[in-house]
Scaffold this active site. Structure first.
Site, short mmCIF file in Angstrom:
data_model
loop_
_atom_site.label_atom_id
_atom_site.label_comp_id
_atom_site.label_asym_id
_atom_site.label_seq_id
_atom_site.Cartn_x
_atom_site.Cartn_y
_atom_site.Cartn_z
CE1 TYR A 108 -4.04 1.96 0.74
CE2 TYR A 108 -3.37 2.38 2.93
CZ TYR A 108 -4.37 2.43 2.00
OH TYR A 108 -5.36 3.28 2.22
CG HIS A 113 -4.23 4.03 -3.23
ND1 HIS A 113 -5.51 4.14 -4.05
CD2 HIS A 113 -4.17 3.07 -2.60
CE1 HIS A 113 -5.99 3.29 -3.63
NE2 HIS A 113 -5.21 2.33 -2.57
CB THR A 325 -3.85 1.66 -6.10
OG1 THR A 325 -4.87 0.68 -5.68
CG2 THR A 325 -4.31 2.53 -6.99
#
Length: 405
Positions: A108, A113, A325
């Site tokens: 992550y 994001h 992402t």
């Protein structure tokens, strides 16, 4: 014998030479490289049976020095006379999953994001990031067996979900099916249980990079993730590109990561931490809707690998870890539709229609490229997937007839 030619502006020129696995009708899968639109059988080119395998794992297990030696050898051979039976047109072959995936972790690592999701999910919190986010690469353990090669259709997942106004959870097909545009990093050689991989040694373990789409059922994920994180909302499918671009091909794509403040703990400290200047493109039913920039990702691949193993967890040839992402500061650089449409509140126009999340029949294609030597661009191929309708399950059939899931 065949003399191969390639256009000077080809993203699959001599500076790239990615690895993949192909087959022709009636023949088993074997390892190949790609030059332009030609697929070249490496067992026949190099006279080495390690490449006459249905996966890259045996070659990757030979280690960093061997990867370098082969990479120096291939350009010399493909620019000469190549055996006719080693060369195939790209359109005449089937491309397969290039590696046997041993294990899978998804990180992550994009601050943009993580901050966007924090603003969406915790709008009253003055800091959109969780307290740990800038101290360690946050991640979750995924499902290796559901990683599939580009071109594989994706069946809409079913699961439990509960909207904020629902009195109780229900079971059924996901109604908020999303994508996550990412890069995946392939571990070539691992580490034993009880050992760890320091950041300065990560390059000797990282074999290559693929385009990665972490399909995500946001409604299933939202109901299940507290307190232990993603599970069924992520585990149904992830798509990777069929070509693995070697880390050794990406020297000219290296850039510093965004400034890391506060200074990471010593096991994550690098001077400086490096990222990759990879530009991704997300196409929704043929229309480009986003261009996520990997250079904006906060945590380095080396830091992610070091964190993955710092507790002594073993790593193996064929492990994959993904970046999470990839998003940039602008709306048109957001790598997931939950961000791009701001949780569905700001639809985007696709094919003349207002859209938020994926519908049955939609096709997503994620591509990527990076700078190479002498002004060239290196291509990564594509991660393509089309959404099929959900399949009926016993619990779903019970719901359809008035029962409970």
């Amino acid at each position: 014998m065949t003399t191969l030619t390639v256009a000077p502006d080809s993203p699959f020129g001599l500076h790239n030479l990615p690895y993949g696995v192909y087959s022709t009708p009636g023949s088993p899968p074997r390892v190949a490289t790609r030059l332009g639109d030609s697929v070249i059988d490496l067992a026949r080119l190099l006279h080495d049976e390690v490449f006459a395998q249905p996966t890259l794992n045996p070659f990757m297990a030979q280690g960093y020095d061997r990867w370098g030696a082969v990479r120096r050898q291939i350009p010399e051979l493909v620019t000469g006379d190549v055996p006719d039976d080693a060369v195939h047109a790209l359109g005449d072959v089937t491309l397969h999953l290039p590696i046997e995936v041993a294990d899978y972790v998804d990180f992550y690592a994009s601050e943009h994001h993580a901050a966007n999701l924090g603003r969406l999910f915790r709008p009253d919190n003055p800091d959109p990031l969780t307290p740990n986010w800038k101290h360690l690469p946050v991640g979750y353990h995924g499902r290796a067996s559901s990683i599939v090669v580009s071109g594989t259709d994706i069946v809409r997942p079913c699961g439990q979900r509960k909207g904020k106004d629902d009195p109780a959870p229900v079971f059924g097909p996901s109604t908020r099916l999303d994508i996550e545009a990412e890069l995946g990093f392939v571990v070539g050689t691992g580490s034993a249980m009880g050992e760890s991989i320091p950041v300065e040694e990560a390059e000797r373990h990282l074999f290559g990079v693929v385009v990665f789409n972490d399909w995500s059922a946001r409604d299933i994920q939202a109901w299940e993730y507290v307190p232990l994180g993603p599970n069924l909302g992520k585990s149904f499918a992830s798509t990777i590109s069929p070509w693995v671009v070697p880390m050794l091909a990406l020297e000219d794509a290296r850039v510093p990561t965004p400034a890391q403040d506060p200074q990471p703990l010593p096991y994550l400290s690098m001077q400086p931490p490096w990222g990759l200047d990879v530009e991704l493109s997300v196409r929704w039913n043929g229309q480009e809707v986003s261009r996520p920039p990997y250079r904006e990702v906060y945590w380095s691949p080396a830091q992610m690998l070091a964190h993955l193993t710092v507790n002594g967890a073993p790593s193996r040839t064929g492990d994959v870890f993904a970046s999470g992402t990839i998003s940039g500061p602008a709306k048109e650089t957001r790598g997931a539709f939950i961000e791009l449409t701001w949780g569905g509140a700001e639809p985007v126009t696709v094919g003349g229609e207002q859209r938020t999340f994926l519908e049955d029949g939609d096709e997503i294609v994620i591509t990527a490229s990076a700078p190479g030597p002498d002004g060239t661009r290196l291509g990564f191929g594509e991660a393509r997937g089309r959404i099929l309708p959900a399949r009926s399950t016993p619990a779903h059939r019970a719901d359809d007839t008035g029962g409970t899931g």
